[in-house]
Scaffold this motif. Structure first.
Motif, mmCIF file in Angstrom:
data_model
loop_
_atom_site.group_PDB
_atom_site.id
_atom_site.type_symbol
_atom_site.label_atom_id
_atom_site.label_comp_id
_atom_site.label_asym_id
_atom_site.label_seq_id
_atom_site.Cartn_x
_atom_site.Cartn_y
_atom_site.Cartn_z
ATOM 1 N N ARG A 274 -2.773 -0.837 -17.885
ATOM 2 C CA ARG A 274 -2.283 -2.073 -18.121
ATOM 3 C C ARG A 274 -2.741 -3.286 -17.302
ATOM 4 N N SER A 275 -3.136 -2.765 -15.897
ATOM 5 C CA SER A 275 -3.838 -4.067 -14.937
ATOM 6 C C SER A 275 -5.296 -4.333 -15.618
ATOM 7 N N HIS B 35 -4.682 -6.926 -18.036
ATOM 8 C CA HIS B 35 -4.092 -8.069 -17.650
ATOM 9 C C HIS B 35 -5.095 -8.957 -16.805
ATOM 10 N N HIS B 36 -6.221 -8.405 -16.422
ATOM 11 C CA HIS B 36 -7.055 -9.015 -15.435
ATOM 12 C C HIS B 36 -8.694 -8.883 -16.440
ATOM 13 N N ARG C 157 -5.568 -10.352 -6.571
ATOM 14 C CA ARG C 157 -4.761 -9.175 -6.949
ATOM 15 C C ARG C 157 -3.837 -8.760 -5.886
ATOM 16 N N GLU D 21 -0.051 -8.237 -6.780
ATOM 17 C CA GLU D 21 0.145 -7.123 -7.662
ATOM 18 C C GLU D 21 -0.110 -5.903 -7.089
ATOM 19 N N GLY E 74 3.055 -5.092 -5.127
ATOM 20 C CA GLY E 74 3.846 -4.613 -5.915
ATOM 21 C C GLY E 74 3.786 -3.301 -6.062
ATOM 22 N N ILE E 75 2.744 -2.895 -6.419
ATOM 23 C CA ILE E 75 2.560 -1.248 -6.744
ATOM 24 C C ILE E 75 2.819 -0.469 -5.546
#
Length: 442
Positions: free
Chosen positions: A7-8, A11-12, A83, A86, A89-90
């Motif tokens: 997913r990362s 999105h990048h 990032r 992000e 958050g992880i």
């Protein structure tokens, strides 16, 4: 973590494209040298041609791998800078710093694997072009056909894949270990009796010293020996990489120069640029890092070839063989570093969108902000050109003495002028175009 990595990755895309370009060109370079080495080791190669076809790819391939690893570490580090939220958050949902590092390493490995097949095909093409160029010059036998095999080129792909994973692991270490609830600013300095960055400076000093020692070792060699090139080339690379590691000190030198030369009245853009360079030097550090590497390696290698030409190399010698293909190899390496420099510029400027928006809110016009950015990058370009040129000159000086007896041959202006002109055009051109777009959208 694999699902999160997928997913990362989706999105990048910009960071993935930047990493992919560096991995692609790096794979082409490394597998090209491996295919040349495979030709040298092939049973169909004439014995008289074998020595050069083995020595040359080993010489160039070794420091090409070092440049590829360094480029990927720098590119991944800059890309990860955007990032931080992000990754925090992880970490907040329970991931350990090791899991984050493995996730980023898996992303990078997947990107590099995608570039493996086109990179392998490009490497075969590079090796074929080099071998054809040698044949066209009449310097090798027609019986020594291009025969790279499969094992060595595939090994080159695996080397780049391993280098990418190592680069992701190294480049993400600091960010993954940062506390997810801590402030993004660096922690306050502790009084431990050690100056910050001491280990980095010691590493840089060792690398520069090793590079200069490698270059100086040619003073006791026969001028016609190919080992003079074999020792000077890696010397240029080690000195350039050592200077790259000193990028924070180079930016600090720019700040000192700007304070010493500060005029009584200067434009708003210049004033803002000076403040940014002093308050947030990390913004231009990637530019200084890669441009110093580009100038140091390219100028040093071109200067070596100019010295070979000035020495009047005999027809059919190893030196003439090097002269026939060295410019091609240097062009490939320079293109690789230019791509890496462009990737770092795009990533670092894009991450400043919020800063540019705030400047617009407090009254700065788009033109003033753009001029500020160009002046920042211009100052970084100037110090990089000086540092890279000085490093190249010192590394090539013993080579010039051995080959021609004239140390001033190491200061021939054309190689430095060409390299600096290309570096300045790429750096300021990309910065101006990307900066204008980011400032307008901010």
């Amino acid at each position: 973590m694999i699902r999160i990595a997928i997913r990362s990755f989706a999105h990048h895309r910009t960071a993935a494209i930047a990493t992919g370009l560096v991995a692609l060109v790096g794979t082409i370079l490394v597998t090209g040298m491996m295919s040349l080495l495979g030709t040298g080791l092939a049973g169909s190669t004439v014995a008289a041609d074998r020595e050069f076809l083995v020595q040359f790819p080993l010489i160039v391939g070794g420091w090409t791998v070092a440049i590829v690893l360094f480029a990927m570490v720098s590119t991944i580090s800059v890309a990860l800078g955007g990032r931080a939220g992000e990754i925090a958050g992880i970490r907040l949902i329970g991931a350990s710093h090791r899991q984050v590092q493995w996730m980023l390493a898996a992303e990078t490995a997947a990107i590099t694997a995608v570039t493996a097949l086109p990179g392998l095909a490009g490497g075969y093409l590079v090796g074929w072009v080099v071998v054809r160029g040698i044949h066209a010059a009449g310097l090798t036998s027609a019986a020594s056909v291009f025969a790279p095999g499969v094992l060595l080129p595939v090994l080159g792909v695996l080397v780049v894949l391993a280098a990418s994973v190592l680069a992701a692991w190294i480049g993400s270490r600091s960010l993954a270990r940062r506390s997810p609830v801590a402030d993004a600013a660096p922690p306050p300095r502790r009084r431990t009796g050690r100056r910050p960055g001491r280990g980095r400076r010691v590493t840089a000093t060792i690398m520069i010293g090793a590079g200069l020692a490698s270059s100086a070792s040619v003073l006791g060699m026969d001028p016609a020996d190919i080992l003079t090139t074999a020792m000077t080339g890696p010397g240029c690379v080690l000195v350039a990489v050592g200077l790259c590691v000193l990028a924070p000190e180079l930016v600090a030198a720019v700040n000192l120069a700007l304070r010493a030369l500060r005029p009584a009245h200067r434009a708003a853009a210049s004033h803002l640029a000076a403040i940014n360079l002093s308050a947030a030097p990390d913004r231009v550090r990637p530019t200084v890092t890669f441009l110093t590497l580009f100038v140091g390696v390219a100028a040093g290698t071109l200067s070596m070839q100019g010295i070979e030409n000035a020495a009047g190399t005999a027809a059919g010698s190893d030196g003439q063989v090097l002269a026939s293909i060295n410019y091609f190899v240097v062009a490939l390496i320079a293109a690789f570093m230019a791509i890496a420099l462009t990737n770092n510029l795009v990533a670092s400027i894009t991450q400043r969108r919020a800063e540019f928006a705030v400047m617009s809110l407090v009254g700065s016009t788009g033109r003033q902000t753009h001029r500020m950015l160009v002046r920042e990058i211009g100052a970084a370009t100037a110090i990089s050109a000086v540092a890279g040129s000085v490093g190249a000159f010192l590394a090539v000086l013993p080579f010039a003495i051995v080959k021609t007896g004239d140390p001033l041959q190491a200061a021939a202006p054309l190689p430095y002028a060409i390299t600096i002109a290309i570096g300045v055009c790429v750096t300021l051109g990309v910065s101006s175009l990307v900066g204008r777009r980011v400032i307008r959208t901010a």
